[in-house]
Design a protein around this motif. Structure first.
Motif, PDB file in Angstrom:
ATOM      1  N   PHE B 405      12.164   2.807  52.267  1.00  0.00           N
ATOM      2  CA  PHE B 405      11.895   3.251  53.626  1.00  0.00           C
ATOM      3  C   PHE B 405      10.809   4.323  53.622  1.00  0.00           C
ATOM      4  O   PHE B 405       9.867   4.283  54.411  1.00  0.00           O
ATOM      5  CB  PHE B 405      13.167   3.772  54.294  1.00  0.00           C
ATOM      6  N   GLY B 406      10.937   5.266  52.668  1.00  0.00           N
ATOM      7  CA  GLY B 406       9.936   6.323  52.562  1.00  0.00           C
ATOM      8  C   GLY B 406       8.556   5.760  52.238  1.00  0.00           C
ATOM      9  O   GLY B 406       7.547   6.119  52.872  1.00  0.00           O
ATOM     10  N   GLN B 409       7.041   4.068  55.162  1.00  0.00           N
ATOM     11  CA  GLN B 409       6.418   5.017  56.095  1.00  0.00           C
ATOM     12  C   GLN B 409       5.023   5.389  55.618  1.00  0.00           C
ATOM     13  O   GLN B 409       4.091   5.507  56.411  1.00  0.00           O
ATOM     14  CB  GLN B 409       7.293   6.265  56.217  1.00  0.00           C
ATOM     15  N   PHE B 421       8.421   4.395  61.729  1.00  0.00           N
ATOM     16  CA  PHE B 421       9.756   3.800  61.610  1.00  0.00           C
ATOM     17  C   PHE B 421       9.650   2.322  61.256  1.00  0.00           C
ATOM     18  O   PHE B 421      10.297   1.843  60.321  1.00  0.00           O
ATOM     19  CB  PHE B 421      10.541   3.985  62.909  1.00  0.00           C
ATOM     20  N   GLN B 503      18.570  -5.132  61.037  1.00  0.00           N
ATOM     21  CA  GLN B 503      17.331  -4.617  61.636  1.00  0.00           C
ATOM     22  C   GLN B 503      16.660  -5.718  62.453  1.00  0.00           C
ATOM     23  O   GLN B 503      16.169  -5.479  63.564  1.00  0.00           O
ATOM     24  CB  GLN B 503      16.355  -4.127  60.550  1.00  0.00           C
TER      25      GLN B 503
END
Lengths: 731, 731
Positions: B405-406, B409, B421, B503
């Motif tokens: 996720f990081g 980004q 996001f 998601q």
């Protein structure tokens, strides 16, 4: 202000504590029986006291370390005064909890031999003594929790400080239940594995070197452990309710409404009255066929009394009499409906327990029948029953939440409060209070179990006449049933309480963010600010955010790892007890023939050491996981961790508790002479099933209630620490 | 457009299918061995075919009913054309899945006897045939999934329609795995309980009336069931990735970027190339001490090849070569980092499997040693190992999510995309793809297990010379290890895939709410509207909302109830097989002495009927629960239900799979001559543990992967139905 609620609750709590002392005083007037009985009894009592002393020492040491951490954590983030207050409140929580546990055990170790002796007269007399003993547990636990919270709120007036008390109660309970649970099952399983399986001794045979340890276990695990367990349950629930009441009233009235805040305490204090009546009914009944009837009647009467009293209180406070300025009849009805939804849900869960684990239930008989094909099918079937049985209670809790949230919204609209969401949350609070209004009498039922268990053990080991043993046997079966019932009830209430505390956590985060610390002077700007903060928090808690998902993932794994360590501890302890028992039987000549007394103390000591050493790892996981996650990922992840843990702990705990209870009763079904009875392959298979289920139902399962509430109270206490995070993922 | 990604993926998928056919053609050229071998083989093959035929009929019937429901549901909410498209896609998903399962089983039932025959030459030859058989499974599963998705996307261009394909694949897989799993374990446990425990027959003794059924079970459960299982895993993951790619590109570029959408398919097609190389390496190795070495080397080489190819593709598409207009080197590195985090997480989980369940691991030896005190301690220790082992994989998945996720980004910021996001979400997609890039070779490893298992059975039952049996034995141990490895890997990928699909679900809800149905003409107003909808959805998914909590509560309970029913089905089936085997041994004279052949077909028929009947209830629960919750409480509750189910299913599945595998290996440890070896009380205890673990690791555990993805695909497909709810709780 029409009346001071705290005066009422403190007074009733004090009466409750006095009632417990009075009950014990009464019990001690009963005779202790023959010399041989007294000899066995003293060994049990000494073992129990010795264990509890060492356990208390360990818990106190851990608590002091944590208190220092609290002072430092708050000193660094808020200020040292606040930190000191919370640490004090925390230590009081530990102390009150341990006191309640001690009184519970003191009552039990006084009632056990007297129950045996009373059985000389009649089953009724024995049941009476045991019920009084259980009643002492019920009163002391419920009243000490109420007393602590009432006094602390009277002094500090800040539910944030009270969170420390809840944390202390949870911490003490976790270690008391873990240590006690490991002790009792190490001894029980160890005693059974050699005694029943290898040597063909009956239960509690005096030749079994682990027999005293087994009976000590009943006291330190089922009595002191459960006492601390329910002390923290009641405390956590009241705490959550009070925080919610506080924030609701700040947002709605720009100030603290003492009635919204203390309503949970008021309902609890009414529960003390209901317990009085219920206990009186249970003890008064002299003629019964099934010994479960008096306590069941007590439960029903107590439920009725609680129902009536709750209505009166709700009507008085939220009805048109307008003690609270917004009261209307419709508002009172709606809020009362919430309480009833909780009360009914609690009773339903008790019914399900009977359906899945009752000694004549279809699932128990199926387990017993499949055992004809060996122990593997016993365990398989027991696991399957346990897993399936999680369905109905979860759906019931879900429906109770849905109903009470909906009624809470109606309450808000009837009382003209602007915020239906907060009304709904307050409604779920009232449902939890309704479910727990009968806690006192349920605790009484729970407390009598280990007493009659001990009474049976004392009768067996002292070689009491056959007649006495026959009179105690039905009581023993009763004890097993009530223990299973309480565990289901405790899990249902833990589920509601945990979700309540999570709501309280979210509200408290908003309060910290809005920087409202002085509750005596709340400006309307602050109240508005709080409302804004609160509605903004939702987005941070969205399920599709990585920090929420990650927190929830870790949280949902914790109950499994935690249970794994506790079950392992029992396996280690049992294995050691087995080795010791085998050693004594091998090395001490004349032991097997009953000519020489075994060294009982060795098994007690072994179990003590195992329990105290192996409770540390799961305990440390429970304390450290939320703190680490919170510091690294922030408050939203901790909140998600708590919810994730609750979500997986509920079905896991039910699976273990009811699966274990069903296998226990399948064994009893065979022992009652069905499918060939004792000394058959089928019986041996059910003994294996029972043993596998032992740590499930008495160690890991009940510890999970505490685990989730401990996670909750930790998250509450350390909010200031979690408000910033080391790793920040954008939303 | 620099190149057509769909052309590439379709071409490689076709090559993959041809490779599977080529491998089977090659296998069929090997000799089938002695007449006796052929006789046993034919019995197994006939039983397998007969079972699969009946199972396919049941699944097809259920699928047609659901297809009608889909048409009606969409006809009422969107329009009948769209409903027809989704229903068609759904039926294709079922058909492709069943085809893959059939080919997998066809390959296995051709390779099994030829493995036995090849063992006449050497262990290497036997391993070669078995590996080729596993390779056919690997290629057909991975390629059919890729082919279906590529073609459907080429035709319809709408991932919403593809969701139907995923739902079809999940539904077929659920029933195939459930039915196959119940069959195989009913037969296995039934055969063992009488054969090993009561009669002291060795494994696969021809005198055991359930011996053929046991071998049939390997094919229909482990081969066809697992084939369908992984078919749906790969499909679900690609589907989720494509939907996320679609929405990301709509919001970021106001249009569909074919590269964002098809990147998951591209990575998958590269996996086919990696599988070729890995398989070639595995088959080429002729000298080895431990038979696990060739496949392990194959896995490592395939991982390396996949790693290199993924880098090239990422660089080409997202790097400064600018096939996508926003490409930069930093963006490509960040996205590649996501893939590597997934790849590494997958390999780590494989390592943990070895650590907790490996035959020489500390936990396995502990279980074996505690078994000296009887079967209760075996099961207790096995449960404890299983529970504790859920910790590391969950933390690993959490770290992979956090990392990807990081990095996602960072990708967003490096590529100049406005929405960090969505970049993060796309990053987690790539992590999942990275983990699954080696799926083909892992499937090969998995597929060879049941083949060597069968080969051993055929050798034993046909009375083949000792030498052959000795050569197959190490392969059998290899099969057990690879099976355990795959299950851990499958669970890890299922966890990632499920969160990915969730998601995708949230994004699709936003798309439906923004009323974007025609993907060929997206206006910038629509794109903006979609972005607004999406950021508004977060609040509806907040953990403190009652509809979210209630959905999650129900969801987290489902895996337990579902597992309870599947374990119960195995217990019922095993109990019946035991009765039948006992009956034959009692009633048929000369059977026990080996003079008369038992009635193998009776046990096959019994297991078939049990499996097909008892797979219906858990299957129905899985399909109906999300639909009911969605209709009553709305889309947010369904989403929460899916997440709740995922949260509790992950640790529960690991507990069952690894706990079961550890107990299996504890038995093997004793059978290898440790702690007294066979024919001891300790061995008997480990047999009980192994039997308890059988349905855990082979029926309930692997079914849970499918359950959570089935819940996901149902939630995706029925979004239009869930967008309004019967009961609405205010937020």
């Amino acid at each position: 202000m029409a009346f001071d609620p705290l005066l009422l609750t403190t007074a009733l709590a004090t009466i409750g504590v006095l009632a417990a002392i009075f009950l014990i005083y009464n019990i001690r007037k009963y005779p202790t029986g023959t010399e041989k009985m007294v000899e066995v009894w003293k060994a049990i009592r000494e073992g129990s006291n010795a264990y509890l002393k060492r356990q208390f020492k360990t818990i106190t040491t851990i608590a002091i370390v944590i208190a220092v951490v609290i002072v430092l954590a708050f000193g660094g983030t808020v200020n040292f005064t606040y930190g000191g207050e919370i640490a004090l409140s925390f230590l009081l929580g530990v102390a009150f909890s341990l006191f309640a546990a001690y009184v519970a055990m003191y009552s039990a170790t006084n009632a056990n031999v007297r129950t045996t002796a009373a059985a000389e007269k009649s089953t009724y007399e024995a049941l009476r003594v045991a019920t009084l003993g259980g009643g002492a547990l019920g009163f002391v636990v419920i009243s000490m929790s109420l007393l602590g919270l009432s006094l602390l709120y009277a002094v500090f007036g800040d539910p944030g400080v009270l969170a420390g008390f809840g944390f202390g109660a949870s911490l003490a309970a976790l270690f008391a239940q873990l240590g006690g649970g490991i002790f009792t099952k190490s001894a029980d399983v160890g005693a059974d594995l050699v005694g029943k399986v290898e040597e063909n001794f009956p239960e509690d045979d005096p030749r079994n070197p682990a027999a005293i340890a087994d009976n000590v276990g009943d006291n330190v695990g089922d009595e002191a452990g459960r006492g601390a367990d329910l002390f923290e349950s009641l405390t956590a629930e009241n705490l959550g309710g009070m925080i919610i009441g506080l924030i609701v009233s700040i947002i709605l009235f720009q100030g603290v409404s003492i009635y919204y805040v203390t309503m949970p305490l008021i309902v609890r204090s009414l529960g003390i009255v209901a317990t009085f009546v219920g206990l009186a009914v249970a003890v008064a009944e002299k003629k019964f066929k099934n010994p479960i009837k008096p306590t069941r009647d007590g439960l029903l009467v107590a439920s009725l009394v609680a129902g009536v009293l709750m209505f009166i209180a709700t009507w008085y406070i939220f009805g048109p009499s307008r003690v609270t300025p917004q009261g209307t009849a419709a508002a009172a009805y709606a809020l009362y409906g919430c309480m009833i939804s909780g009360l009914v849900a609690g009773l339903l869960i008790v019914l399900y327990t009977e359906y899945y684990t009752g000694s004549e239930s279809k699932s128990v008989i199926t387990i017993a029948e499949r055992s004809k094909s060996g122990p593997a099918l016993t365990v398989m079937s027991g696991t399957s029953v346990g897993m399936i049985s999680s369905g109905l209670p979860v759906i019931t809790v879900a429906v109770a939440l849905l109903t009470s949230f909906g009624l809470g919204q109606q309450f808000a609209s009837s009382a003209g409060l602007g915020n239906p969401f907060l009304g709904g949350v307050y409604g779920t609070t009232m449902a939890t209070m309704g479910m727990l209004s009968t806690a006192g009498i349920v605790l009484t039922m729970d407390g009598l179990g280990p007493i009659v268990d001990n009474a049976g053990g004392i009768a067996e080991m002292s070689g009491a006449p056959e007649q006495i043993r026959e009179r105690i046997e039905p009581l023993d079966a009763l004890g097993n049933t009530t223990k299973a019932l309480t565990k289901g009830y405790a899990m249902g209430s833990a589920a509601l309480a945990s979700l309540l505390l999570f709501q309280a956590f979210v509200l408290e985060v908003a309060r910290y963010q809005a920087k409202i610390f002085d509750l005596t002077a709340i400006t309307s700007a602050q109240a508005t600010q709080l409302g804004t903060q609160l509605s903004g928090l939702g987005a941070s808690l969205a399920l599709n955010h990585p920090d929420v998902i990650i927190g929830a993932l870790i949280g949902s794994m914790l109950p499994f790892v935690f249970s794994g360590y506790t079950i392992n501890a029992v396996a280690v302890g049992a294995y050691r007890v087995v080795e010791e028992v085998r050693r004594q039987l091998r090395e001490v000549p004349g032991l097997r023939e009953g000519k020489v007394k075994p060294d009982y103390a060795a098994a007690v000591d072994l179990s003590t050491r195992t329990a105290l050493r192996l409770m540390v790892v799961p305990g440390a996981i429970a304390v450290l996981a939320p703190i680490i996650v919170g510091v690294v990922l922030g408050w939203a992840s901790v909140g998600a961790l708590v919810v994730g843990a609750t979500l997986s702990a509920i079905p896991l705990a039910i699976m273990m508790m009811w699966g274990g209870a069903a296998m226990d009763n399948a064994k009893k079904y065979v022992e009652a002479g069905n499918l060939g009875g004792k000394n058959t392959e089928t019986h041996a298979a059910t003994v294996v099933g029972d043993t596998v289920g032992d740590p499930w139902k008495d160690t890991a399962g009940p510890s999970l209630h505490i685990l989730i509430k401990l996670l909750n109270t930790i998250s509450l206490v350390f909010i200031p620490l979690f408000l910033t995070a080391l790793v920040v993922l954008g939303h």
